[in-house]
Design a protein around this motif. Structure first.
Motif, PDB file in Angstrom:
ATOM      1  N   ALA A 112       5.094   7.839   2.848  1.00 23.64           N
ATOM      2  CA  ALA A 112       3.986   8.588   2.247  1.00 23.64           C
ATOM      3  C   ALA A 112       4.381   9.091   0.858  1.00 23.64           C
ATOM      4  O   ALA A 112       3.561   9.123  -0.062  1.00 23.64           O
ATOM      5  CB  ALA A 112       3.591   9.759   3.147  1.00 23.64           C
ATOM      6  N   LYS A 113       5.637   9.462   0.709  1.00 22.73           N
ATOM      7  CA  LYS A 113       6.120   9.986  -0.572  1.00 22.73           C
ATOM      8  C   LYS A 113       6.447   8.871  -1.565  1.00 22.73           C
ATOM      9  O   LYS A 113       6.235   9.017  -2.777  1.00 22.73           O
ATOM     10  CB  LYS A 113       7.356  10.854  -0.326  1.00 22.73           C
ATOM     11  CG  LYS A 113       7.810  11.655  -1.538  1.00 22.73           C
ATOM     12  CD  LYS A 113       8.914  12.625  -1.156  1.00 22.73           C
ATOM     13  CE  LYS A 113       9.318  13.496  -2.346  1.00 22.73           C
ATOM     14  NZ  LYS A 113      10.391  14.461  -1.967  1.00 22.73           N
ATOM     15  N   TYR A 114       6.953   7.759  -1.033  1.00 21.75           N
ATOM     16  CA  TYR A 114       7.338   6.631  -1.890  1.00 21.75           C
ATOM     17  C   TYR A 114       6.698   5.339  -1.373  1.00 21.75           C
ATOM     18  O   TYR A 114       7.385   4.436  -0.879  1.00 21.75           O
ATOM     19  CB  TYR A 114       8.863   6.480  -1.926  1.00 21.75           C
ATOM     20  CG  TYR A 114       9.601   7.744  -2.279  1.00 21.75           C
ATOM     21  CD1 TYR A 114       9.588   8.228  -3.591  1.00 21.75           C
ATOM     22  CD2 TYR A 114      10.300   8.458  -1.310  1.00 21.75           C
ATOM     23  CE1 TYR A 114      10.262   9.399  -3.916  1.00 21.75           C
ATOM     24  CE2 TYR A 114      10.974   9.626  -1.632  1.00 21.75           C
ATOM     25  CZ  TYR A 114      10.948  10.091  -2.930  1.00 21.75           C
ATOM     26  OH  TYR A 114      11.619  11.255  -3.256  1.00 21.75           O
ATOM     27  N   PRO A 115       5.377   5.224  -1.466  1.00 21.62           N
ATOM     28  CA  PRO A 115       4.690   4.044  -0.900  1.00 21.62           C
ATOM     29  C   PRO A 115       5.131   2.731  -1.519  1.00 21.62           C
ATOM     30  O   PRO A 115       5.050   1.687  -0.876  1.00 21.62           O
ATOM     31  CB  PRO A 115       3.213   4.341  -1.185  1.00 21.62           C
ATOM     32  CG  PRO A 115       3.219   5.322  -2.314  1.00 21.62           C
ATOM     33  CD  PRO A 115       4.433   6.159  -2.107  1.00 21.62           C
ATOM     34  N   GLN A 116       5.621   2.767  -2.758  1.00 21.46           N
ATOM     35  CA  GLN A 116       6.049   1.532  -3.423  1.00 21.46           C
ATOM     36  C   GLN A 116       7.291   0.934  -2.771  1.00 21.46           C
ATOM     37  O   GLN A 116       7.609  -0.251  -2.971  1.00 21.46           O
ATOM     38  CB  GLN A 116       6.335   1.800  -4.910  1.00 21.46           C
ATOM     39  CG  GLN A 116       7.592   2.595  -5.206  1.00 21.46           C
ATOM     40  CD  GLN A 116       7.421   4.109  -5.066  1.00 21.46           C
ATOM     41  OE1 GLN A 116       6.378   4.585  -4.606  1.00 21.46           O
ATOM     42  NE2 GLN A 116       8.425   4.863  -5.485  1.00 21.46           N
ATOM     43  N   ASP A 117       7.993   1.706  -1.949  1.00 22.40           N
ATOM     44  CA  ASP A 117       9.221   1.224  -1.323  1.00 22.40           C
ATOM     45  C   ASP A 117       8.980   0.466  -0.017  1.00 22.40           C
ATOM     46  O   ASP A 117       9.887  -0.198   0.477  1.00 22.40           O
ATOM     47  CB  ASP A 117      10.165   2.394  -1.043  1.00 22.40           C
ATOM     48  CG  ASP A 117      10.744   2.992  -2.319  1.00 22.40           C
ATOM     49  OD1 ASP A 117      10.619   2.351  -3.370  1.00 22.40           O
ATOM     50  OD2 ASP A 117      11.320   4.098  -2.246  1.00 22.40           O
ATOM     51  N   ARG A 118       7.772   0.568   0.527  1.00 19.07           N
ATOM     52  CA  ARG A 118       7.550  -0.057   1.838  1.00 19.07           C
ATOM     53  C   ARG A 118       7.830  -1.560   1.820  1.00 19.07           C
ATOM     54  O   ARG A 118       8.454  -2.102   2.748  1.00 19.07           O
ATOM     55  CB  ARG A 118       6.102   0.199   2.303  1.00 19.07           C
ATOM     56  CG  ARG A 118       5.718  -0.550   3.594  1.00 19.07           C
ATOM     57  CD  ARG A 118       6.583  -0.128   4.764  1.00 19.07           C
ATOM     58  NE  ARG A 118       6.362  -0.954   5.941  1.00 19.07           N
ATOM     59  CZ  ARG A 118       7.051  -2.040   6.256  1.00 19.07           C
ATOM     60  NH1 ARG A 118       8.051  -2.448   5.465  1.00 19.07           N
ATOM     61  NH2 ARG A 118       6.792  -2.722   7.339  1.00 19.07           N
ATOM     62  N   GLU A 119       7.399  -2.268   0.797  1.00 15.34           N
ATOM     63  CA  GLU A 119       7.569  -3.716   0.743  1.00 15.34           C
ATOM     64  C   GLU A 119       9.036  -4.122   0.559  1.00 15.34           C
ATOM     65  O   GLU A 119       9.383  -5.286   0.769  1.00 15.34           O
ATOM     66  CB  GLU A 119       6.731  -4.314  -0.384  1.00 15.34           C
ATOM     67  CG  GLU A 119       5.230  -4.219  -0.154  1.00 15.34           C
ATOM     68  CD  GLU A 119       4.783  -4.976   1.088  1.00 15.34           C
ATOM     69  OE1 GLU A 119       5.266  -6.109   1.285  1.00 15.34           O
ATOM     70  OE2 GLU A 119       3.976  -4.436   1.865  1.00 15.34           O
ATOM     71  N   LYS A 120       9.880  -3.194   0.187  1.00 17.23           N
ATOM     72  CA  LYS A 120      11.296  -3.488  -0.014  1.00 17.23           C
ATOM     73  C   LYS A 120      12.092  -3.373   1.288  1.00 17.23           C
ATOM     74  O   LYS A 120      13.259  -3.758   1.329  1.00 17.23           O
ATOM     75  CB  LYS A 120      11.894  -2.532  -1.049  1.00 17.23           C
ATOM     76  CG  LYS A 120      11.171  -2.547  -2.387  1.00 17.23           C
ATOM     77  CD  LYS A 120      11.675  -1.419  -3.262  1.00 17.23           C
ATOM     78  CE  LYS A 120      10.849  -1.304  -4.548  1.00 17.23           C
ATOM     79  NZ  LYS A 120      11.266  -0.149  -5.369  1.00 17.23           N
ATOM     80  N   ILE A 121      11.462  -2.826   2.325  1.00 21.15           N
ATOM     81  CA  ILE A 121      12.157  -2.510   3.566  1.00 21.15           C
ATOM     82  C   ILE A 121      11.791  -3.494   4.675  1.00 21.15           C
ATOM     83  O   ILE A 121      10.625  -3.833   4.859  1.00 21.15           O
ATOM     84  CB  ILE A 121      11.804  -1.076   4.027  1.00 21.15           C
ATOM     85  CG1 ILE A 121      12.227  -0.057   2.968  1.00 21.15           C
ATOM     86  CG2 ILE A 121      12.452  -0.760   5.370  1.00 21.15           C
ATOM     87  CD1 ILE A 121      13.695  -0.091   2.631  1.00 21.15           C
ATOM     88  N   PHE A 122      12.810  -3.950   5.396  1.00 24.18           N
ATOM     89  CA  PHE A 122      12.634  -4.719   6.632  1.00 24.18           C
ATOM     90  C   PHE A 122      12.597  -3.683   7.749  1.00 24.18           C
ATOM     91  O   PHE A 122      13.631  -3.204   8.208  1.00 24.18           O
ATOM     92  CB  PHE A 122      13.793  -5.699   6.804  1.00 24.18           C
ATOM     93  CG  PHE A 122      13.649  -6.649   7.962  1.00 24.18           C
ATOM     94  CD1 PHE A 122      12.934  -7.827   7.827  1.00 24.18           C
ATOM     95  CD2 PHE A 122      14.251  -6.369   9.185  1.00 24.18           C
ATOM     96  CE1 PHE A 122      12.816  -8.720   8.892  1.00 24.18           C
ATOM     97  CE2 PHE A 122      14.136  -7.247  10.254  1.00 24.18           C
ATOM     98  CZ  PHE A 122      13.422  -8.421  10.107  1.00 24.18           C
ATOM     99  N   LEU A 123      11.386  -3.316   8.177  1.00 20.79           N
ATOM    100  CA  LEU A 123      11.187  -2.177   9.071  1.00 20.79           C
ATOM    101  C   LEU A 123      11.075  -2.639  10.523  1.00 20.79           C
ATOM    102  O   LEU A 123      10.284  -3.519  10.854  1.00 20.79           O
ATOM    103  CB  LEU A 123       9.920  -1.418   8.666  1.00 20.79           C
ATOM    104  CG  LEU A 123       9.626  -0.114   9.402  1.00 20.79           C
ATOM    105  CD1 LEU A 123      10.748   0.906   9.214  1.00 20.79           C
ATOM    106  CD2 LEU A 123       8.294   0.475   8.916  1.00 20.79           C
ATOM    107  N   VAL A 124      11.875  -2.003  11.380  1.00 23.60           N
ATOM    108  CA  VAL A 124      11.977  -2.387  12.786  1.00 23.60           C
ATOM    109  C   VAL A 124      11.682  -1.179  13.666  1.00 23.60           C
ATOM    110  O   VAL A 124      12.201  -0.088  13.425  1.00 23.60           O
ATOM    111  CB  VAL A 124      13.394  -2.903  13.118  1.00 23.60           C
ATOM    112  CG1 VAL A 124      13.471  -3.403  14.558  1.00 23.60           C
ATOM    113  CG2 VAL A 124      13.830  -3.976  12.133  1.00 23.60           C
ATOM    114  N   SER A 125      10.854  -1.375  14.690  1.00 26.80           N
ATOM    115  CA  SER A 125      10.703  -0.350  15.711  1.00 26.80           C
ATOM    116  C   SER A 125      10.643  -1.017  17.073  1.00 26.80           C
ATOM    117  O   SER A 125      10.646  -2.245  17.182  1.00 26.80           O
ATOM    118  CB  SER A 125       9.454   0.514  15.474  1.00 26.80           C
ATOM    119  OG  SER A 125       9.528   1.686  16.286  1.00 26.80           O
ATOM    120  N   LYS A 126      10.593  -0.187  18.123  1.00 30.09           N
ATOM    121  CA  LYS A 126      10.738  -0.708  19.486  1.00 30.09           C
ATOM    122  C   LYS A 126       9.751  -0.038  20.434  1.00 30.09           C
ATOM    123  O   LYS A 126       9.340   1.109  20.215  1.00 30.09           O
ATOM    124  CB  LYS A 126      12.159  -0.448  19.996  1.00 30.09           C
ATOM    125  CG  LYS A 126      13.263  -0.857  19.029  1.00 30.09           C
ATOM    126  CD  LYS A 126      14.629  -0.562  19.603  1.00 30.09           C
ATOM    127  CE  LYS A 126      15.720  -0.715  18.552  1.00 30.09           C
ATOM    128  NZ  LYS A 126      15.741   0.438  17.615  1.00 30.09           N
TER     129      LYS A 126
END
Length: 413
Positions: A112-126
Motif C-alpha cells: 500500500a505504501k510502495y505499490p510500484q514495488d509489487r511487480e518486482k516481488i515474487f510473492l508466495v503465500s499458503k
C-alpha cells in the motif's frame, strides 16, 4: 512396504554427489532483473550489492536465491523489506496463518505504501485448507490482506501425503490461474519429503515445492532421486530449514566435528550459518532458500553469503557430512511414516519434533505451545501412555522418541 534406512546416506561419496561437483562452479547464476529503488538505508554504505537469481523450474521466472520468510512481525519491519528489495531479495514468502494473519497484513501495508514495488516481488503465500472451496475463500482473504490482485505462487501448506491433492484440486488450480489470481501452484512440506516430491513429479501440474532441505538430508539416495525427479518435471524447488537446527539439544560446540566446522569457516570469514546456506546453494537445482530474517543484521549476513561467489570445497562438504552423522540423533529428518507406523495410535511424532525445534532452537515456545495445544485431546492423552519402543527401533536417527514426547507434554501443556 519396506522402509528405507536413511543412515545409509552417510557416505562421503553420496554426500559429495549431493553437494554437486557440477554445482561448484554454479553457486551464482545470474542476477535479478528488478529495478533499484532509491532508499537512504544500508545499501548506500555497502556498494552495489545484488543477490543472484536462478530460474524457478520451467516457469520462466527468475527468483532470488535468498528468499525472505515472513513468519515474524512484518508490519513492524517495513524498512527491512525495502532494504531486502534493494539488495535483490525479491522472493517474499508468507502464509495465511503466520502471526495470525499479521504477516500477510504486514506485506499488504508495504505494498500500500510502495505499490510500484509489487511487480518486482515474487510473492508466495499458503493455504491451510485442502478443499478447493476453502482454498478459494482463503486465497481471496490472502489477496485482500496482501493488497494485491494476484500471487506469483500459491502453496498448500504443510502437506503430509500426495493423496491430499485430487483431480478437483487440479481443476481449481486451472480455474484460478485462468482468473489471474495465481500464476503458479504447489505445496510446502516438512515431512515425508522424498515421497511427496516423487509423487508431485508424476502429476504433471505442480509448479513448485517448498521443502525441508539442508546439509543433513541432501545427501541421501532418496532425497537425491526426489530432487532429480522434480528437476526433470520442471518443478521449482525452495529450500527451508536450511540451518538444520536440532530438535532437542544443540551440542555443536561440544563435538570435534562442530569445532572443526567452526574453525574451517572462520578462516574464510564465514559464520557457520552462512556456510550452511552455501551448502544448500551448492546444488543448482535449488532455486531459492527461504530464510526468516527478522533483523537487519541477519538480512545482511545472509545477503553477504549469497553474493559471495566462493563455493564450499569438497573437504568442507565432507566436514558437514561428519557433523551431520555425529549429531544425527538430535535432528528429526521428517520421515514420520517410518516411526509413526510402528505405533498403535496416530501420534504425530515428526510434528511434535518440529515443535521442539521451534521452541529450543528458534526461541519460539509460544508457537510450539500453540501448535501442541491444537492437537486433538485424544492424541495428547495417548502421548504419555504410548509404548515407543518399536518406533525408536525404526528411527534412522535413533532419536529418544519416548523421552521427547514426555518432554512435550511437560513443556507445552
Amino acid at each position: 512396504m519396506k522402509q528405507e534406512d536413511n543412515t545409509k546416506g552417510c557416505s562421503r561419496r553420496q554426500f559429495l554427489i549431493a553437494a554437486g561437483a557440477a554445482g561448484v562452479g554454479s553457486l551464482l547464476s545470474g542476477t535479478a532483473g528488478a529495478q533499484k529503488i532509491d532508499i537512504p538505508l544500508l545499501a548506500q554504505q555497502s556498494g552495489d550489492i545484488r543477490v543472484p537469481a536462478r530460474p524457478y523450474g520451467k516457469s520462466g521466472r527468475q527468483v532470488s536465491i535468498l528468499g525472505l520468510g515472513g513468519m515474524f512481525d512484518i508490519g513492524a519491519n517495513l524498512l527491512l523489506l525495502r532494504q531486502a528489495l534493494q539488495w535483490g531479495v525479491t522472493y517474499w514468502d508468507t502464509a495465511d496463518c503466520y502471526e495470525n494473519g499479521g504477516s500477510e497484513t504486514g506485506y499488504g501495508k508495504y505494498f500500500a505504501k510502495y505499490p510500484q514495488d509489487r511487480e518486482k516481488i515474487f510473492l508466495v503465500s499458503k493455504s491451510d485448507d485442502r478443499d478447493p472451496g476453502g482454498m478459494a475463500q482463503l486465497l481471496d482473504r490472502s489477496l485482500e490482506r496482501l493488497n494485491t490482485k494476484y500471487l506469483d505462487l500459491y502453496f498448500i501448506h504443510g502437506m503430509k501425503s500426495i493423496d491430499e491433492l485430487s483431480d478437483q484440486t487440479r481443476k481449481w488450480v486451472e480455474k484460478t490461474k485462468a482468473e489471474g489470481k495465481i500464476r503458479l501452484f504447489g505445496f510446502s512440506t516438512h515431512r515425508n519429503m522424498e515421497e511427496l516430491l516423487q509423487g508431485a513429479a508424476k502429476l504433471g501440474w505442480i509448479d513448485g515445492i517448498m521443502l525441508t532441505y539442508n546439509f543433513r538430508i541432501m545427501y541421501t539416495d532418496a532425497m537425491q532421486a526426489a530432487v532429480e525427479a522434480c528437476a526433470k518435471a520442471g518443478i521449482g524447488l525452495t529450500a527451508m530449514k536450511s540451518q538444520a537446527k536440532e530438535s532437542w539439544y544443540d551440542f555443536s560446540q561440544a563435538t570435534k566435528e562442530g569445532k572443526a566446522l567452526a574453525e574451517q569457516f572462520k578462516k574464510k570469514g564465514w559464520s557457520e550459518p552462512q556456510a550452511k546456506l552455501k551448502a544448500v546453494w551448492q546444488n543448482p537445482r535449488i532455486a531459492s532458500i527461504c530464510s526468516q530474517m527478522d533483523s537487519m543484521q541477519l538480512l545482511k549476513s545472509n545477503v553477504d553469503a549469497a553474493v559471495d561467489p566462493t563455493p564450499l570445497t569438497s573437504q568442507e562438504m565432507h566436514l558437514f557430512q561428519q557433523y551431520a552423522c555425529a549429531t544425527g540423533g538430535h535432528y528429526c529428518t521428517g520421515c514420520g511414516q517410518i516411526c509413526e507406523s510402528a505405533l498403535i495410535a496416530q501420534i504425530p511424532v515428526s510434528s511434535i519434533m518440529r515443535y521442539h525445534m521451534y521452541c529450543r532452537s528458534y526461541g519460539r515456545p509460544d508457537w510450539a505451545r500453540a501448535q501442541f495445544s491444537a492437537l486433538p485431546a485424544t492424541i495428547r492423552e495417548q502421548l504419555a501412555a504410548m509404548d515407543y519402543t518399536a518406533a525408536e527401533a525404526r528411527c534412522p536417527q535413533r532419536m529418544p522418541i519416548a523421552r521427547l514426547m514426555k518432554e512435550a507434554l511437560e513443556a507445552y501443556t
